[in-house]
Every structure is written in structure tokens, then in C-alpha cells.
Scaffold this motif. Structure first.
Motif, short mmCIF file in Angstrom:
data_model
loop_
_atom_site.label_atom_id
_atom_site.label_comp_id
_atom_site.label_asym_id
_atom_site.label_seq_id
_atom_site.Cartn_x
_atom_site.Cartn_y
_atom_site.Cartn_z
N GLU A 1 69.40 50.76 11.17
CA GLU A 1 69.37 52.01 10.41
C GLU A 1 70.69 52.75 10.65
OE1 GLU A 1 69.08 55.73 9.17
OE2 GLU A 1 68.49 55.68 11.28
N LEU A 2 71.52 52.80 9.62
CA LEU A 2 72.91 53.22 9.78
C LEU A 2 73.04 54.71 10.08
CD1 LEU A 2 75.81 52.19 9.75
CD2 LEU A 2 75.88 52.63 7.29
N ALA A 3 72.26 55.54 9.42
CA ALA A 3 72.38 56.99 9.63
C ALA A 3 72.12 57.34 11.09
CB ALA A 3 71.43 57.74 8.71
N GLY A 4 71.13 56.73 11.70
CA GLY A 4 70.83 57.01 13.09
C GLY A 4 71.96 56.59 14.02
N ALA A 5 72.54 55.41 13.75
CA ALA A 5 73.64 54.93 14.58
C ALA A 5 74.86 55.82 14.45
CB ALA A 5 73.99 53.50 14.20
N LEU A 6 75.16 56.25 13.24
CA LEU A 6 76.31 57.12 13.02
C LEU A 6 76.08 58.50 13.63
CD1 LEU A 6 77.26 56.19 9.35
CD2 LEU A 6 78.54 55.63 11.43
N SER A 7 74.85 58.98 13.57
CA SER A 7 74.54 60.28 14.17
C SER A 7 74.78 60.23 15.68
CB SER A 7 73.08 60.64 13.88
OG SER A 7 72.74 61.87 14.48
N ALA A 8 74.40 59.11 16.31
CA ALA A 8 74.62 58.96 17.74
C ALA A 8 76.11 58.91 18.07
CB ALA A 8 73.91 57.71 18.25
N LEU A 9 76.88 58.22 17.23
CA LEU A 9 78.33 58.17 17.45
C LEU A 9 78.94 59.56 17.27
CD1 LEU A 9 79.46 54.87 15.65
CD2 LEU A 9 79.14 55.27 18.09
N LYS A 10 78.46 60.26 16.29
CA LYS A 10 78.98 61.61 16.03
C LYS A 10 78.74 62.53 17.23
CE LYS A 10 78.93 65.05 12.29
NZ LYS A 10 78.28 65.42 11.00
#
Length: 253
Positions: A167-176
Motif C-alpha cells: 500500500e503505497l500511500a502508507g509507505a510514503l506517509s511513513a517516509l514523509k
């Protein structure tokens, strides 16, 4: 070294099954076809089985001496295993590399949001390695990295460019939350080259699907929404070409 003459042999059938996602999921293996991919597999990955065309054994002796399991088959059987119309006489079952640890990703990361063309996905991973990116995040809608066509398009980068799929949005949110910029591309976005001086690692570059672009959930996370300037009446570019320009511009400054 085992010689097989029947296309119905279970060992041959198991290799043929690696062309399908189910076969790869069940075994943790993928199929690498051709001289270059097989040679690099011995350098960068774990080769489980090497399949060699009988008439070309001498040609691939450097590989057979390194393999612990070698199957020798006539050309007609090689053609049933390989996806390419004119196989190069050698293929390998290779262990799927360990995935990227998305929680510990660093530097420059490529994120593919629904890129469905296997050739584009493979080309982007190859370019990402060349441009100095450390790994790639793929949404579930992306083409399978370990499908034969995608593997061929990577030209060996599949062994060295760690990937994560989920799930890309969750991974990007964590990186952010860890301080990453999230740079997405979209038609009508700000001029990429004007924004380029401010784009620094850690950074995730998001490339959207060929037809629909970046999904709303991912777009909402973006710290930058950019576009490549285009002259004439061109409205968009091939996703892999655009991604190459963006990655090289960010990675080589």
C-alpha cells in the motif's frame, strides 16, 4: 548435470510455471532468460537451477561449472520454458531477492503508483540504479517486477535494485514522517527544472500510471507536484522516458 528429453518432465514443468505469478509465489523463484541475465544472476543473486540447450553446452560452460543444478534439454524444450520467441539457449531459476525495507529506506527512492506496463517498470528500475536511487516502492497495481518481461527490461538491475510492494500511500506517509520529500508528477504541475535546485535527499519520486497518473491518496501526500515542460502540442511523455529525465536530473547534479 541431468539431461531431459520430455517437455512433460516435472522439472521442466516447474521452470515453466515460473512464468506465472502463482508459480513464483509458491517457490520464491523467478525465471531469468538469456546470457546476460544468467551471467549476472551468478554474480548478484542465488541461482537454484540452470537450464541449458544441449547443442550449446560448450558455449555456456562458464555458467554450468558454477551451477549446482544443471538441466540439459533440446532446443524444442527450451522454447517451451522461455517466454522469448528466440531463446538464447540458457535460462535460470533464481531466488527472489530480499525486499526493500521501506521503513529504513534512505537517500533517493523511486515510487511507482500503478505503472502497469512491464517494460516501463523494468526500464525504470534499470534507470533508477544508474541514477543512484537506493530502492523502489511499488503499489499493488504495478506490473510484477519478477515477471519475465519485466526482468528482461531491467537488464540485470532486478538483482541489485531492492523493491517493496504494498500500500503505497502508507509507505510514503511513513517516509514523509522521517523527513522525506514526496515529489509527484502530474500534468499542469509546477516546472520541474525550476524546482530542481530545492530537491534534495531524502526524497521519494512518484511516477503515476500511464493512463491515470498519481492516485488521489498519494497526491495528497506530495510535498511537490511537478511536471516536465513540453514544447509543441505534446501533452504527455512515455512514463519511462519521463522518469529517466527526472531521476537523472535529481540523482546526477
Amino acid at each position: 548435470m541431468l539431461e531431459i528429453t520430455s517437455a512433460q518432465n516435472p522439472r521442466v514443468a516447474a521452470l515453466r510455471a515460473l512464468r506465472q505469478a502463482k508459480g513464483r509465489a509458491e517457490t520464491g523463484l523467478f525465471l531469468a532468460e538469456g546470457r546476460k541475465l544468467c551471467r549476472e544472476a551468478f554474480e548478484w543473486a542465488q541461482v537454484e537451477t540452470l537450464l541449458v540447450e544441449k547443442e550449446r553446452l560448450d558455449e555456456f560452460s562458464a555458467l554450468t561449472t558454477r551451477a549446482r543444478d544443471v538441466l540439459v534439454v533440446p532446443a524444442r524444450i527450451m522454447e517451451t520454458v522461455c517466454e522469448t520467441k528466440t531463446p538464447q539457449g540458457v535460462a535460470a531459476a533464481v531466488r527472489i531477492p530480499a525486499p526493500l525495507d521501506a521503513a529504513r529506506a534512505e537517500g533517493l527512492v523511486l515510487a511507482l503508483d500503478g505503472v502497469q506496463d512491464p517494460g516501463n517498470v523494468g526500464t525504470m528500475l534499470r534507470t533508477a540504479e544508474a541514477a543512484g536511487f537506493s530502492g523502489a516502492l511499488l503499489s499493488p497495481a504495478c506490473a510484477d517486477v519478477f515477471a519475465p518481461k519485466t526482468v528482461r527490461a531491467t537488464m540485470g538491475s532486478v538483482y541489485r535494485m531492492p523493491v517493496w510492494r504494498g500500500e503505497l500511500a502508507g509507505a510514503l506517509s511513513a517516509l514523509k514522517e522521517r523527513g522525506f520529500s514526496v515529489v509527484s508528477t502530474e500534468l499542469g504541475g509546477e516546472d520541474f527544472f525550476a524546482a530542481l535546485p530545492g530537491l534534495k535527499a531524502p526524497l521519494a519520486l512518484v511516477i503515476g500510471s500511464e493512463g491515470n497518473g498519481v492516485t488521489p491518496a498519494v497526491r495528497a501526500l506530495s510535498t511537490h507536484r511537478l511536471a516536465l515542460p513540453m514544447a509543441g502540442h505534446v501533452e504527455s511523455m512515455n512514463a519511462a522516458v519521463a522518469a529517466g529525465i527526472l531521476m537523472y536530473s535529481i540523482g546526477h547534479r
